[in-house]
Design a protein around this motif. Structure first.
Motif, PDB file in Angstrom:
ATOM      1  N   ARG A  50      23.091-113.449  50.173  1.00  0.00           N
ATOM      2  CA  ARG A  50      23.821-113.824  51.349  1.00  0.00           C
ATOM      3  C   ARG A  50      25.181-114.058  51.180  1.00  0.00           C
ATOM      4  NH1 ARG A  50      21.834-119.823  53.185  1.00  0.00           N
ATOM      5  NH2 ARG A  50      23.440-120.904  51.756  1.00  0.00           N
ATOM      6  N   GLN A  51      26.022-114.131  52.408  1.00  0.00           N
ATOM      7  CA  GLN A  51      27.488-114.357  52.240  1.00  0.00           C
ATOM      8  C   GLN A  51      27.619-114.900  53.516  1.00  0.00           C
ATOM      9  OE1 GLN A  51      30.243-110.964  52.569  1.00  0.00           O
ATOM     10  NE2 GLN A  51      31.696-111.882  51.351  1.00  0.00           N
ATOM     11  N   ILE A  52      27.894-116.189  53.303  1.00  0.00           N
ATOM     12  CA  ILE A  52      28.226-117.218  54.416  1.00  0.00           C
ATOM     13  C   ILE A  52      29.920-116.600  54.686  1.00  0.00           C
ATOM     14  CG2 ILE A  52      29.071-119.209  55.222  1.00  0.00           C
ATOM     15  CD1 ILE A  52      26.486-120.446  53.425  1.00  0.00           C
ATOM     16  N   LEU A  53      30.305-116.612  55.922  1.00  0.00           N
ATOM     17  CA  LEU A  53      31.573-116.130  56.198  1.00  0.00           C
ATOM     18  C   LEU A  53      32.655-116.811  55.583  1.00  0.00           C
ATOM     19  CD1 LEU A  53      32.828-114.415  58.363  1.00  0.00           C
ATOM     20  CD2 LEU A  53      33.177-116.572  59.820  1.00  0.00           C
ATOM     21  N   GLY A  54      33.309-116.169  54.897  1.00  0.00           N
ATOM     22  CA  GLY A  54      34.599-116.665  54.137  1.00  0.00           C
ATOM     23  C   GLY A  54      34.216-117.226  52.709  1.00  0.00           C
ATOM     24  N   GLN A  55      33.107-116.902  52.361  1.00  0.00           N
ATOM     25  CA  GLN A  55      32.732-117.095  51.020  1.00  0.00           C
ATOM     26  C   GLN A  55      32.223-116.012  50.206  1.00  0.00           C
ATOM     27  OE1 GLN A  55      30.066-120.630  50.871  1.00  0.00           O
ATOM     28  NE2 GLN A  55      31.027-121.573  52.705  1.00  0.00           N
ATOM     29  N   LYS A  56      31.732-116.338  48.974  1.00  0.00           N
ATOM     30  CA  LYS A  56      31.402-115.146  48.079  1.00  0.00           C
ATOM     31  C   LYS A  56      29.792-114.923  48.511  1.00  0.00           C
ATOM     32  CE  LYS A  56      30.537-117.866  44.028  1.00  0.00           C
ATOM     33  NZ  LYS A  56      30.915-118.078  42.668  1.00  0.00           N
ATOM     34  N   VAL A  57      29.379-113.509  47.831  1.00  0.00           N
ATOM     35  CA  VAL A  57      28.196-113.330  47.960  1.00  0.00           C
ATOM     36  C   VAL A  57      27.274-114.011  46.929  1.00  0.00           C
ATOM     37  CG1 VAL A  57      26.718-111.266  47.660  1.00  0.00           C
ATOM     38  CG2 VAL A  57      28.991-110.718  48.724  1.00  0.00           C
ATOM     39  N   GLU A  58      26.216-114.571  47.396  1.00  0.00           N
ATOM     40  CA  GLU A  58      25.448-115.486  46.471  1.00  0.00           C
ATOM     41  C   GLU A  58      23.971-114.884  46.257  1.00  0.00           C
ATOM     42  OE1 GLU A  58      26.170-119.699  47.627  1.00  0.00           O
ATOM     43  OE2 GLU A  58      26.018-118.798  49.423  1.00  0.00           O
ATOM     44  N   PHE A  59      23.444-114.898  45.272  1.00  0.00           N
ATOM     45  CA  PHE A  59      22.103-114.478  45.024  1.00  0.00           C
ATOM     46  C   PHE A  59      21.099-115.497  45.440  1.00  0.00           C
ATOM     47  CE2 PHE A  59      18.600-113.029  42.518  1.00  0.00           C
ATOM     48  CZ  PHE A  59      17.811-113.866  42.075  1.00  0.00           C
ATOM     49  N   LEU A  60      20.024-114.979  46.106  1.00  0.00           N
ATOM     50  CA  LEU A  60      19.091-115.725  46.838  1.00  0.00           C
ATOM     51  C   LEU A  60      17.704-115.679  45.644  1.00  0.00           C
ATOM     52  CD1 LEU A  60      19.086-115.061  50.550  1.00  0.00           C
ATOM     53  CD2 LEU A  60      19.968-117.162  49.111  1.00  0.00           C
ATOM     54  N   VAL A  61      17.201-114.269  45.863  1.00  0.00           N
ATOM     55  CA  VAL A  61      16.113-114.189  44.995  1.00  0.00           C
ATOM     56  C   VAL A  61      15.817-112.897  44.517  1.00  0.00           C
ATOM     57  CG1 VAL A  61      14.698-113.315  47.265  1.00  0.00           C
ATOM     58  CG2 VAL A  61      13.513-114.458  45.292  1.00  0.00           C
TER      59      VAL A  61
END
Lengths: 114, 114
Positions: free
Chosen positions: B36-47
């Protein structure tokens, strides 16, 4: 937790010139590195990757260089074209046997000036 | 060219509601991921998911999240009781088997929790 860093949030380059995007990492377990390009409201598009056993990989206008001792990689785009304007993400994974998560940098917005 | 698809492209929901985000990975791929990518942040691994079970999950992926591969083609992410902070772009990705396989991303689902 900034294991992958892209210190330049933005970069502007004249069309036809070389674009150089940089990425640093801190986790010495990373052994596979990728560059993704992203347009607004779209998913990341894979550009090019490099394994830690290499120091250079080339694909058309795109070349990625890896300096393991400095924990640094760079993406060179030559010549730069207006369609290259996008956000570029560096990503890294530890282990090359599939299903390892990618750790992304914060991205660099590249603008190509016609 | 094979691609990862995601539905819906946008989803607006009320806090506390359940949402299901759907993905169709590339057909011969074996590894599946949600980021997922919260607005203005980096792409983050979930699963990550392989062989019908979770391979790895991040701290973000708490008990409110679940993944499922209900049939041979779909891969879903369920958020049981959405929170405001779940608002983000959610990307599905898939990769083949073998070493150094690239993860290919879908176009994303923009989730807005009100």
């Amino acid at each position: 937790d900034q294991q992958v860093k892209q210190n330049s949030p933005s970069l502007s380059v004249q069309e036809g010139r070389i674009s150089i995007l940089n990425c640093d990492y801190t986790n010495s377990m990373f052994d596979y590195f990728l560059w993704y390009k992203k347009y607004p409201a779209e998913g990341p598009t894979f550009l090019i990757s490099i394994s830690s056993i290499k120091d250079k990989n080339e694909d058309g206008r795109f070349t990625v260089f890896l300096n393991k001792s400095a924990k640094h990689l760079s993406l060179h785009i030559v010549p730069s074209q207006p369609g290259d304007s996008a956000v570029y993400f560096c990503a890294a994974s530890a282990g090359q046997w599939g299903n390892e998560k990618l750790t992304f940098g914060t991205g660099t917005r590249l603008t190509i000036i016609p | 060219e094979p691609e990862v698809t995601q539905t819906p492209s946008h989803q607006v929901t009320q806090m506390g509601q359940e949402v299901i985000l759907r993905c169709v990975p590339i057909s011969n791929h074996l590894y599946f991921y949600w980021y997922r990518q919260i607005l203005g942040q980096k792409v983050e691994f979930l699963v990550s998911f392989y062989n019908n079970e979770i391979s790895e999950k991040s701290e973000i992926f708490d008990d409110q999240f679940s993944v499922e591969r209900p049939d041979g083609s779909n891969f879903t992410l369920k958020i049981r009781s959405t929170k405001l902070e779940d608002s983000a772009m959610y990307f599905c990705a898939s990769s083949g088997s073998g070493s150094g396989e690239t993860q290919y991303f879908g176009p994303g689902t923009r989730l807005l929790v009100l």
